[in-house]
Design a protein around this motif. Sequence first.
Motif, PDB file in Angstrom:
ATOM      1  N   LYS A 177      -7.252   4.902 -30.822  1.00 49.05           N
ATOM      2  CA  LYS A 177      -8.658   5.282 -30.689  1.00 49.05           C
ATOM      3  C   LYS A 177      -9.341   4.304 -29.747  1.00 49.05           C
ATOM      4  O   LYS A 177      -9.396   3.102 -30.020  1.00 49.05           O
ATOM      5  CB  LYS A 177      -9.344   5.268 -32.058  1.00 49.05           C
ATOM      6  CG  LYS A 177     -10.812   5.681 -32.014  1.00 49.05           C
ATOM      7  CD  LYS A 177     -11.432   5.606 -33.393  1.00 49.05           C
ATOM      8  CE  LYS A 177     -12.907   6.009 -33.347  1.00 49.05           C
ATOM      9  NZ  LYS A 177     -13.551   5.903 -34.679  1.00 49.05           N
ATOM     10  N   SER A 178      -9.831   4.824 -28.630  1.00 48.74           N
ATOM     11  CA  SER A 178     -10.521   3.960 -27.673  1.00 48.74           C
ATOM     12  C   SER A 178     -11.876   3.535 -28.245  1.00 48.74           C
ATOM     13  O   SER A 178     -12.442   4.211 -29.108  1.00 48.74           O
ATOM     14  CB  SER A 178     -10.726   4.693 -26.344  1.00 48.74           C
ATOM     15  OG  SER A 178     -11.543   5.831 -26.533  1.00 48.74           O
ATOM     16  N   ARG A 179     -12.386   2.401 -27.747  1.00 51.59           N
ATOM     17  CA  ARG A 179     -13.715   1.975 -28.166  1.00 51.59           C
ATOM     18  C   ARG A 179     -14.333   1.091 -27.088  1.00 51.59           C
ATOM     19  O   ARG A 179     -13.612   0.390 -26.377  1.00 51.59           O
ATOM     20  CB  ARG A 179     -13.680   1.259 -29.512  1.00 51.59           C
ATOM     21  CG  ARG A 179     -12.822   0.010 -29.610  1.00 51.59           C
ATOM     22  CD  ARG A 179     -12.727  -0.429 -31.068  1.00 51.59           C
ATOM     23  NE  ARG A 179     -12.153  -1.746 -31.250  1.00 51.59           N
ATOM     24  CZ  ARG A 179     -10.869  -1.998 -31.372  1.00 51.59           C
ATOM     25  NH1 ARG A 179      -9.993  -1.006 -31.285  1.00 51.59           N
ATOM     26  NH2 ARG A 179     -10.434  -3.236 -31.564  1.00 51.59           N
ATOM     27  N   ASP A 180     -15.644   1.159 -26.986  1.00 56.06           N
ATOM     28  CA  ASP A 180     -16.392   0.365 -26.015  1.00 56.06           C
ATOM     29  C   ASP A 180     -17.028  -0.824 -26.722  1.00 56.06           C
ATOM     30  O   ASP A 180     -17.743  -0.663 -27.716  1.00 56.06           O
ATOM     31  CB  ASP A 180     -17.485   1.205 -25.348  1.00 56.06           C
ATOM     32  CG  ASP A 180     -16.914   2.276 -24.442  1.00 56.06           C
ATOM     33  OD1 ASP A 180     -15.739   2.162 -24.057  1.00 56.06           O
ATOM     34  OD2 ASP A 180     -17.638   3.243 -24.127  1.00 56.06           O
ATOM     35  N   LEU A 181     -16.769  -2.020 -26.194  1.00 57.38           N
ATOM     36  CA  LEU A 181     -17.277  -3.240 -26.811  1.00 57.38           C
ATOM     37  C   LEU A 181     -18.145  -3.991 -25.805  1.00 57.38           C
ATOM     38  O   LEU A 181     -17.637  -4.532 -24.823  1.00 57.38           O
ATOM     39  CB  LEU A 181     -16.113  -4.127 -27.263  1.00 57.38           C
ATOM     40  CG  LEU A 181     -15.181  -3.499 -28.304  1.00 57.38           C
ATOM     41  CD1 LEU A 181     -13.956  -4.378 -28.519  1.00 57.38           C
ATOM     42  CD2 LEU A 181     -15.914  -3.273 -29.620  1.00 57.38           C
ATOM     43  N   PRO A 182     -19.455  -4.022 -26.009  1.00 51.91           N
ATOM     44  CA  PRO A 182     -20.342  -4.747 -25.087  1.00 51.91           C
ATOM     45  C   PRO A 182     -20.011  -6.239 -25.061  1.00 51.91           C
ATOM     46  O   PRO A 182     -19.835  -6.865 -26.108  1.00 51.91           O
ATOM     47  CB  PRO A 182     -21.740  -4.514 -25.678  1.00 51.91           C
ATOM     48  CG  PRO A 182     -21.602  -3.268 -26.485  1.00 51.91           C
ATOM     49  CD  PRO A 182     -20.212  -3.304 -27.053  1.00 51.91           C
ATOM     50  N   MET A 183     -19.916  -6.783 -23.858  1.00 48.41           N
ATOM     51  CA  MET A 183     -19.648  -8.222 -23.698  1.00 48.41           C
ATOM     52  C   MET A 183     -20.959  -8.922 -23.351  1.00 48.41           C
ATOM     53  O   MET A 183     -21.183  -9.356 -22.233  1.00 48.41           O
ATOM     54  CB  MET A 183     -18.588  -8.440 -22.611  1.00 48.41           C
ATOM     55  CG  MET A 183     -17.241  -7.841 -22.949  1.00 48.41           C
ATOM     56  SD  MET A 183     -15.898  -8.431 -21.860  1.00 48.41           S
ATOM     57  CE  MET A 183     -16.436  -7.766 -20.285  1.00 48.41           C
ATOM     58  N   LYS A 184     -21.817  -9.039 -24.355  1.00 46.40           N
ATOM     59  CA  LYS A 184     -23.140  -9.623 -24.158  1.00 46.40           C
ATOM     60  C   LYS A 184     -23.177 -11.116 -24.447  1.00 46.40           C
ATOM     61  O   LYS A 184     -24.055 -11.827 -23.958  1.00 46.40           O
ATOM     62  CB  LYS A 184     -24.160  -8.905 -25.061  1.00 46.40           C
ATOM     63  CG  LYS A 184     -24.329  -7.422 -24.766  1.00 46.40           C
ATOM     64  CD  LYS A 184     -25.002  -7.204 -23.422  1.00 46.40           C
ATOM     65  CE  LYS A 184     -25.303  -5.742 -23.188  1.00 46.40           C
ATOM     66  NZ  LYS A 184     -25.919  -5.506 -21.854  1.00 46.40           N
ATOM     67  N   ASP A 185     -22.250 -11.578 -25.274  1.00 49.47           N
ATOM     68  CA  ASP A 185     -22.260 -12.976 -25.683  1.00 49.47           C
ATOM     69  C   ASP A 185     -22.062 -13.883 -24.468  1.00 49.47           C
ATOM     70  O   ASP A 185     -21.071 -13.771 -23.742  1.00 49.47           O
ATOM     71  CB  ASP A 185     -21.159 -13.225 -26.702  1.00 49.47           C
ATOM     72  CG  ASP A 185     -21.202 -14.627 -27.276  1.00 49.47           C
ATOM     73  OD1 ASP A 185     -21.888 -14.827 -28.288  1.00 49.47           O
ATOM     74  OD2 ASP A 185     -20.552 -15.515 -26.692  1.00 49.47           O
ATOM     75  N   LEU A 186     -23.007 -14.793 -24.244  1.00 47.33           N
ATOM     76  CA  LEU A 186     -22.979 -15.636 -23.048  1.00 47.33           C
ATOM     77  C   LEU A 186     -21.805 -16.614 -23.054  1.00 47.33           C
ATOM     78  O   LEU A 186     -21.228 -16.908 -22.004  1.00 47.33           O
ATOM     79  CB  LEU A 186     -24.302 -16.407 -22.930  1.00 47.33           C
ATOM     80  CG  LEU A 186     -25.551 -15.548 -22.692  1.00 47.33           C
ATOM     81  CD1 LEU A 186     -26.790 -16.428 -22.588  1.00 47.33           C
ATOM     82  CD2 LEU A 186     -25.403 -14.698 -21.429  1.00 47.33           C
ATOM     83  N   VAL A 187     -21.446 -17.124 -24.236  1.00 52.06           N
ATOM     84  CA  VAL A 187     -20.322 -18.059 -24.317  1.00 52.06           C
ATOM     85  C   VAL A 187     -19.006 -17.335 -24.029  1.00 52.06           C
ATOM     86  O   VAL A 187     -18.112 -17.872 -23.365  1.00 52.06           O
ATOM     87  CB  VAL A 187     -20.280 -18.742 -25.698  1.00 52.06           C
ATOM     88  CG1 VAL A 187     -19.126 -19.731 -25.771  1.00 52.06           C
ATOM     89  CG2 VAL A 187     -21.598 -19.459 -25.976  1.00 52.06           C
ATOM     90  N   LEU A 188     -18.898 -16.118 -24.518  1.00 50.43           N
ATOM     91  CA  LEU A 188     -17.722 -15.293 -24.208  1.00 50.43           C
ATOM     92  C   LEU A 188     -17.620 -15.047 -22.712  1.00 50.43           C
ATOM     93  O   LEU A 188     -16.545 -15.200 -22.115  1.00 50.43           O
ATOM     94  CB  LEU A 188     -17.821 -13.957 -24.950  1.00 50.43           C
ATOM     95  CG  LEU A 188     -16.878 -12.840 -24.483  1.00 50.43           C
ATOM     96  CD1 LEU A 188     -15.428 -13.184 -24.800  1.00 50.43           C
ATOM     97  CD2 LEU A 188     -17.263 -11.503 -25.131  1.00 50.43           C
ATOM     98  N   ARG A 189     -18.724 -14.705 -22.084  1.00 49.09           N
ATOM     99  CA  ARG A 189     -18.725 -14.418 -20.650  1.00 49.09           C
ATOM    100  C   ARG A 189     -18.387 -15.670 -19.835  1.00 49.09           C
ATOM    101  O   ARG A 189     -17.665 -15.608 -18.840  1.00 49.09           O
ATOM    102  CB  ARG A 189     -20.080 -13.849 -20.225  1.00 49.09           C
ATOM    103  CG  ARG A 189     -20.410 -12.500 -20.891  1.00 49.09           C
ATOM    104  CD  ARG A 189     -21.725 -11.931 -20.385  1.00 49.09           C
ATOM    105  NE  ARG A 189     -21.630 -11.546 -18.983  1.00 49.09           N
ATOM    106  CZ  ARG A 189     -21.106 -10.400 -18.561  1.00 49.09           C
ATOM    107  NH1 ARG A 189     -20.613  -9.522 -19.412  1.00 49.09           N
ATOM    108  NH2 ARG A 189     -21.072 -10.107 -17.268  1.00 49.09           N
ATOM    109  N   GLU A 190     -18.894 -16.804 -20.288  1.00 44.46           N
ATOM    110  CA  GLU A 190     -18.595 -18.048 -19.594  1.00 44.46           C
ATOM    111  C   GLU A 190     -17.108 -18.384 -19.688  1.00 44.46           C
ATOM    112  O   GLU A 190     -16.491 -18.821 -18.712  1.00 44.46           O
ATOM    113  CB  GLU A 190     -19.427 -19.180 -20.195  1.00 44.46           C
ATOM    114  CG  GLU A 190     -19.204 -20.529 -19.529  1.00 44.46           C
ATOM    115  CD  GLU A 190     -20.016 -21.635 -20.167  1.00 44.46           C
ATOM    116  OE1 GLU A 190     -19.870 -22.798 -19.737  1.00 44.46           O
ATOM    117  OE2 GLU A 190     -20.790 -21.351 -21.101  1.00 44.46           O
ATOM    118  N   ALA A 191     -16.524 -18.146 -20.870  1.00 46.05           N
ATOM    119  CA  ALA A 191     -15.104 -18.439 -21.062  1.00 46.05           C
ATOM    120  C   ALA A 191     -14.241 -17.539 -20.186  1.00 46.05           C
ATOM    121  O   ALA A 191     -13.270 -17.998 -19.556  1.00 46.05           O
ATOM    122  CB  ALA A 191     -14.732 -18.268 -22.532  1.00 46.05           C
TER     123      ALA A 191
END
Length: 264
Positions: free
Chosen positions: A139-153
Amino acid sequence: MSKSGKARVLTPEQFTHLLGVIKNHRWPEKNTAIVQVSFKLGLRVQEIALLQVKEVAELEFQGNRTTGFRLKEILALPANITKGSSATKRSTTPYHRRRISMTVEEFNQKLRQVEELAKAGAEIKPEDFHPPVQNRKGKSRDLPMKDLVLREALTDYLCVRLDQDPSLKPSDPLFLSQKGGPYSPNTLQDHIALMIRRWASIEKGSSHSGRRTLLTGIIQGEASGLKAAQQVAGHVNEATTLIYQELPEWSIADALQRVGTVYK
């Protein structure tokens, strides 16, 4: 109450400690990104192992050379790498059957067939009586990547990848093992457990700790948490998500400590 076999739900302090010790080991950018994806998006270890670069970033090219990238806002997780899928298009790990399920009626029918063959003196091969393997769909799913620490990593890690490999392609594995190839789910499972249990000395930590920590936090954090957790997890049935409604170990420990201060 949580069962003894369940992965540890990390406290914020334990998570901060884990990120800190990762910086003192090899490949800190990669390992930080792996942990952030696990704890901030709740992906299963198979899903992390089979991620490709194109799931998290749009690459920029000049001729055959990759010159940069743009991190995506949403991670669109393909159905063919999720739990319900055999992931045959991406995983090179062969499938080994470990468990066979059948109804009592089916079992009795197989037993009668074996008895008839035995009476006739025919050769009996166990594999002839195994029920067929069912091809399940993920089952596909869309997960928003809003977390700034996640994006920085992810940004830090992709910059390192580009420096090491200017020919990086969208279909390349997002994370590479120390041998330079893609992780198998089992290898990545062991690697994440190593980081949590050995490096950070967190008992019962496992590759499922990130997923369990995130989903438990979502459920306990808001009124609509159960439905949100179900969508993040990609669970078909709400009953599966309800497992994560159990109190984490640290919450139980706090309750026991409070009572202990009264009954001395």
